[in-house]
Design an enzyme around this catalytic site. Structure first.
Site, PDB file in Angstrom:
ATOM      1  N   GLU A  10       9.538   8.304 -17.099  1.00  0.00           N
ATOM      2  CA  GLU A  10       8.261   8.791 -17.352  1.00  0.00           C
ATOM      3  C   GLU A  10       7.639   8.702 -18.762  1.00  0.00           C
ATOM      4  O   GLU A  10       6.386   8.109 -19.011  1.00  0.00           O
ATOM      5  CB  GLU A  10       8.249  10.487 -17.012  1.00  0.00           C
ATOM      6  CG  GLU A  10       8.347  10.886 -15.535  1.00  0.00           C
ATOM      7  CD  GLU A  10       8.530  12.381 -15.581  1.00  0.00           C
ATOM      8  OE1 GLU A  10       7.863  13.011 -16.271  1.00  0.00           O
ATOM      9  OE2 GLU A  10       9.109  12.556 -14.520  1.00  0.00           O
ATOM     10  N   HIS A  38       0.997  -1.024   0.174  1.00  0.00           N
ATOM     11  CA  HIS A  38       0.182  -0.037  -0.078  1.00  0.00           C
ATOM     12  C   HIS A  38       0.931   1.375   0.029  1.00  0.00           C
ATOM     13  O   HIS A  38       0.443   2.302   0.433  1.00  0.00           O
ATOM     14  CB  HIS A  38      -0.983   0.087   1.233  1.00  0.00           C
ATOM     15  CG  HIS A  38      -1.761  -1.274   1.542  1.00  0.00           C
ATOM     16  ND1 HIS A  38      -2.808  -1.488   0.924  1.00  0.00           N
ATOM     17  CD2 HIS A  38      -1.439  -2.315   2.082  1.00  0.00           C
ATOM     18  CE1 HIS A  38      -3.353  -2.780   1.174  1.00  0.00           C
ATOM     19  NE2 HIS A  38      -2.176  -3.311   2.032  1.00  0.00           N
ATOM     20  N   SER A  70      14.533  21.401 -16.687  1.00  0.00           N
ATOM     21  CA  SER A  70      13.207  22.232 -16.814  1.00  0.00           C
ATOM     22  C   SER A  70      13.949  23.556 -17.549  1.00  0.00           C
ATOM     23  O   SER A  70      14.846  23.879 -17.256  1.00  0.00           O
ATOM     24  CB  SER A  70      12.570  22.511 -15.504  1.00  0.00           C
ATOM     25  OG  SER A  70      11.929  23.727 -15.550  1.00  0.00           O
ATOM     26  N   LYS A  78      15.791  21.814 -11.443  1.00  0.00           N
ATOM     27  CA  LYS A  78      15.244  20.718 -11.754  1.00  0.00           C
ATOM     28  C   LYS A  78      16.176  19.478 -12.479  1.00  0.00           C
ATOM     29  O   LYS A  78      16.894  19.797 -13.529  1.00  0.00           O
ATOM     30  CB  LYS A  78      14.053  20.812 -12.572  1.00  0.00           C
ATOM     31  CG  LYS A  78      12.941  21.354 -11.555  1.00  0.00           C
ATOM     32  CD  LYS A  78      12.066  20.574 -10.932  1.00  0.00           C
ATOM     33  CE  LYS A  78      11.114  19.671 -11.850  1.00  0.00           C
ATOM     34  NZ  LYS A  78       9.776  19.710 -11.373  1.00  0.00           N
TER      35      LYS A  78
END
Ligand code: ARG
Length: 478
Positions: free
Chosen positions: A298, A164, A285, A291
């Protein structure tokens, strides 16, 4: 108004038509701009067919010779990008046949004897897919190897195991990564099984019912390296279940890659800070200078949707098609090609990326300490002292509540504090409350004890080694 002249002429099938197709219909029905990807397989199939035709006496030696030399020229033109693909010739098969006839005359027109584009295209796709599948299997094996090597380096690196997404029990990173090795090995098995059903020869089925020429199908099968010939001509020209099956195996593989991607993305987030993926696989970024984004995982997660979409497309394409061939099947190619490309690229980039990940061992261990990961171990300790498991569970829950209030882990409670919950608790409890003690106690095949993980990974690595040579040989022969 359409001109009523015989200007459907020029089309290979134009004999019975008096009105030409409109430009729109021509574009709508043509497939050459995507099925030209099959060109070299189409030539390979045609050469085998011609060879057999001459052996059974349907084609003369001279015709065969001309076909061979014409095809060699065409092949060269295609490979050097000089071939002039034309929409007027509709698809890859007719483009090549047209060019062959331009080059060698009547022999070119005889090539199609005893054959239809229906069994021709089914053969081409199978040759293409077998070739691509062999590359894909090799990439998958290399990825598996990369994953197993990474896992083996961390056979005893402690991390929290989750259920979980809550800290559950301590495990090793090697154990966690070995889970993916198992998934990838099953993916390999699935592809291997799928290959058997791809590797059958449809040629000889002709349009749907077979042909009256005395073809030697066995011979074509041998020439093209197929394992068997199709056993029903209607089925052979119409079903695309082998492509659906491939896309289904590919979808399951992409699901596994997407699960791994999700974990890598989470682990790289500053909240977890478990790993750092190499710069070569991340991007920055354009607005936030701090970043470093895990773009590769992804994208892989995103591309899994695309592959599953193609599977759905193919299933729906096949649904309710009556026997035998229908033009619907022309739509099988783009989803199949895109699946092949997506999976091939994803596997190669993952293979390389997994070899370029830094692990923050201290952070992983700290996270395992913070989640009361050894609570089950304390309960098991009490059970071994004679307390029923349900009561032990209750006792430990109370101890966890107390530790949580005090902001310490279970091994941060003193013996006196622990004894409040059960007088059966002694000094030896700390052996099971430590992460190391917990890990080493789970010493069954398949479990997380470093000894077991090391053994399992050694077995994985030796299976990989055995297969690698076979796969490399096969990938270069098809
Ligand atoms: N381009 C077609 C396809 O991909 C080839 C087969 C055409 N057959 C036919 N009967 N029109 O399916």
């Amino acid at each position: 108004m359409q001109k009523k002249i015989n200007s459907a002429k020029g089309k290979t099938w134009s004999g019975r038509f008096s009105v030409p197709t409109t430009e729109l219909v021509k574009t709508y029905t043509a497939s050459v701009f995507f099925d030209k990807k099959l060109a070299l397989f189409d030539i390979q199939g045609s050469l085998a067919h011609a060879q057999m035709l001459s052996e059974v006496g349907v084609l003369s030696q001279k015709d065969l010779k001309d076909i061979k030399s014409g095809m060699a020229k065409i092949k060269k033109e295609i490979e050097t990008n000089e071939f002039n693909w034309s929409l007027d010739s509709e698809d890859v098969h007719l483009n090549i046949e047209r060019k062959l006839t331009d080059l060698i005359g009547d022999a070119g027109k005889r090539l199609h004897t005893g054959r239809s584009r229906n069994d021709q295209v089914a053969t081409d796709i199978r040759l293409y897919l077998r070739h691509e599948l062999d590359n894909i299997q090799l990439y998958l094996l290399e990825l598996l190897s990369s994953c197993a090597t990474f896992a083996a380096e961390h056979f005893d690196t402690v991390m929290p195991g989750f259920t979980h997404l809550q800290v559950a029990q301590p495990i090793t990173l090697g154990h966690h990564l070995h889970a993916y090795c198992e998934m990838f090995e099953r993916d390999l098995e699935r592809f291997e099984d799928c290959r058997k059903r791809i590797n059958r020869l449809p040629l000889g089925s002709a349009a749907l019912a077979g042909t009256s020429y005395p073809l030697n199908r066995q011979r074509v099968m041998e020439l093209l390296g197929f394992e068997d010939i199709s056993r029903n001509s209607l089925d052979a020209v119409s079903d695309r279940d082998f492509a659906i099956e491939f896309c289904s195996c590919a979808s399951i593989l992409m699901i596994h890659l997407s699960r791994l991607s999700e974990e890598l993305i989470l682990w790289m987030s500053p909240r977890f800070n478990f790993i750092e993926i190499g710069d070569a696989f991340c991007t920055g970024s354009s607005i936030m200078p701090q970043k470093k984004n895990p773009d590769v995982p992804e994208l892989a997660r995103g591309k899994s949707g695309r592959v599953i979409g193609h599977l759905m497309g193919l299933l729906t394409l096949m649904k309710a098609q009556p026997l035998a061939y229908n033009k619907d099947n022309q739509e099988d190619k783009e989803p199949l090609f895109d699946t092949v490309e997506t999976v091939s690229q994803t596997l190669q980039v993952f293979r390389d990326m997994l070899a370029d990940i830094k692990v923050n061992k201290a952070n992983m261990e700290q996270a395992a300490k913070e989640g009361f990961a050894t609570a089950t171990d304390l309960a098991d300790y009490l059970v071994k002292k004679g307390i029923p498991f349900r009561d032990a569970h209750e006792i430990v829950a109370k101890a966890v509540l107390n530790a949580e209030k005090r902001g310490v882990d279970l091994d941060g409670l003193s013996l006196d504090e622990l004894k409040v919950y059960s007088t059966l608790i002694n000094k030896d409890v700390y052996e099971v409350l430590t992460l190391k003690g917990s890990l080493h106690s789970r010493d069954l095949p398949g479990a997380t004890a470093p000894k077991q993980v090391k053994k399992a990974l050694n077995q994985t690595l030796s299976r990989i080694k055995k297969r690698l040579g076979q796969f490399q040989a096969r990938a270069s022969s098809t």
